[in-house]
Design an enzyme around this catalytic site. Structure first.
Site, short mmCIF file in Angstrom:
data_model
loop_
_atom_site.label_atom_id
_atom_site.label_comp_id
_atom_site.label_asym_id
_atom_site.label_seq_id
_atom_site.Cartn_x
_atom_site.Cartn_y
_atom_site.Cartn_z
N HIS A 52 0.83 -1.03 0.01
CA HIS A 52 -0.10 -0.03 -0.13
C HIS A 52 0.89 1.02 0.05
O HIS A 52 2.07 1.34 0.35
CB HIS A 52 -0.81 0.16 1.16
CG HIS A 52 -0.06 -0.10 2.45
ND1 HIS A 52 0.44 1.09 3.34
CD2 HIS A 52 0.33 -1.06 3.35
CE1 HIS A 52 1.15 0.70 4.06
NE2 HIS A 52 1.06 -0.57 4.25
N GLU B 239 -2.39 -7.30 7.15
CA GLU B 239 -0.99 -7.43 7.70
C GLU B 239 -0.99 -8.33 8.96
O GLU B 239 -2.06 -8.56 9.61
CB GLU B 239 -0.41 -6.07 7.83
CG GLU B 239 1.02 -5.88 8.68
CD GLU B 239 2.04 -6.42 7.53
OE1 GLU B 239 2.04 -7.56 7.52
OE2 GLU B 239 2.71 -5.75 7.31
#
Length: 229
Positions: A13, A89
């Protein structure tokens, strides 16, 4: 039994607010900074300039990833991103929200030794869920034209997969990534590691941000593979 080879580009990201102040994120839901949004749009332009075509985009459901994916999709004229929580994550447990300096005060020497608290999600669990997500994405991409997939996830997830597949671990900047190839058959899919994606021309940040290192279990896996060679 027919087989399909599906290329998958997995990107990290854009810069998040916690990236910018070096706080460990894990599954905490920090949004993008304005620079992170610029990185996403610039990377979409780079993908277009390279004539890389993707029929669809998948993303972690955390905001820093899903916003990155939405900006890329809008720039490339793709449909809305598909969310998959398995691309999140690694959960960092009691370290989430802490800076490296704060961790060092409470857990002296742990970061340098790659140790993690018991509340930190194990490397093996991250690899298992992320691998399942990519193989499912590849199976869906087989019915698309072209049969390929673009994915936005997180550095720790990507680094764990790289290590699991026998690659050399390296820090990944915001909007950097790696190519995988999924060999899809009726019985499932096998993942293979490809080249690193370098976001050339994009302002790079987050290379040294905390929360990227898969930790000691990944180191043990590396050592075991080396002993088996």
């Amino acid at each position: 039994m027919s087989a399909h080879s599906v290329p998958i580009l997995v990107l990290r990201h854009g810069q998040s607010e916690w990236n910018s102040i070096r706080r460990w994120q894990g599954t905490a839901d920090s949004p993008l900074t304005e620079l992170g949004r610029q990185q996403a749009r610039a990377t979409a332009g780079l993908l277009a300039a390279l004539r890389l075509q993707f029929p669809a985009i998948w993303t972690s459901d955390l905001r820093r990833a899903s916003e990155t994916a939405a900006l890329i999709a809008r720039t490339l004229g793709l449909g809305s991103p598909t969310f998959d929580a398995r691309l999140r994550e690694a959960h960092a447990g009691e370290w989430e929200g802490l800076t490296p300096e704060e961790i060092e005060l409470r857990w002296p020497g742990w970061l340098e030794a790659h140790h993690r608290p018991a509340s930190f999600e194990p490397y093996s669990a991250v690899v298992a869920r992320a691998s399942d997500a990519l193989t499912d994405i590849a199976a869906r991409a087989c019915d698309l034209v072209p049969a390929s997939a673009l994915v936005v996830a997180h550095s720790g997830v990507v680094r764990s997969l790289i290590r699991h597949l026998g690659g050399t671990d390296t820090r990944i900047p915001n909007l950097g990534g790696v190519w995988f190839t999924a060999s899809v058959t009726d019985g499932g899919a096998d993942l293979a590691l490809g080249d690193v994606f370098d976001p050339a021309g994009v302002v790079v940040t987050g290379v040294d941000a905390p929360g990227e290192d898969p930790g000691e279990e990944a180191d043990e896996a590396d050592a075991q593979r080396a002993a088996e060679r």
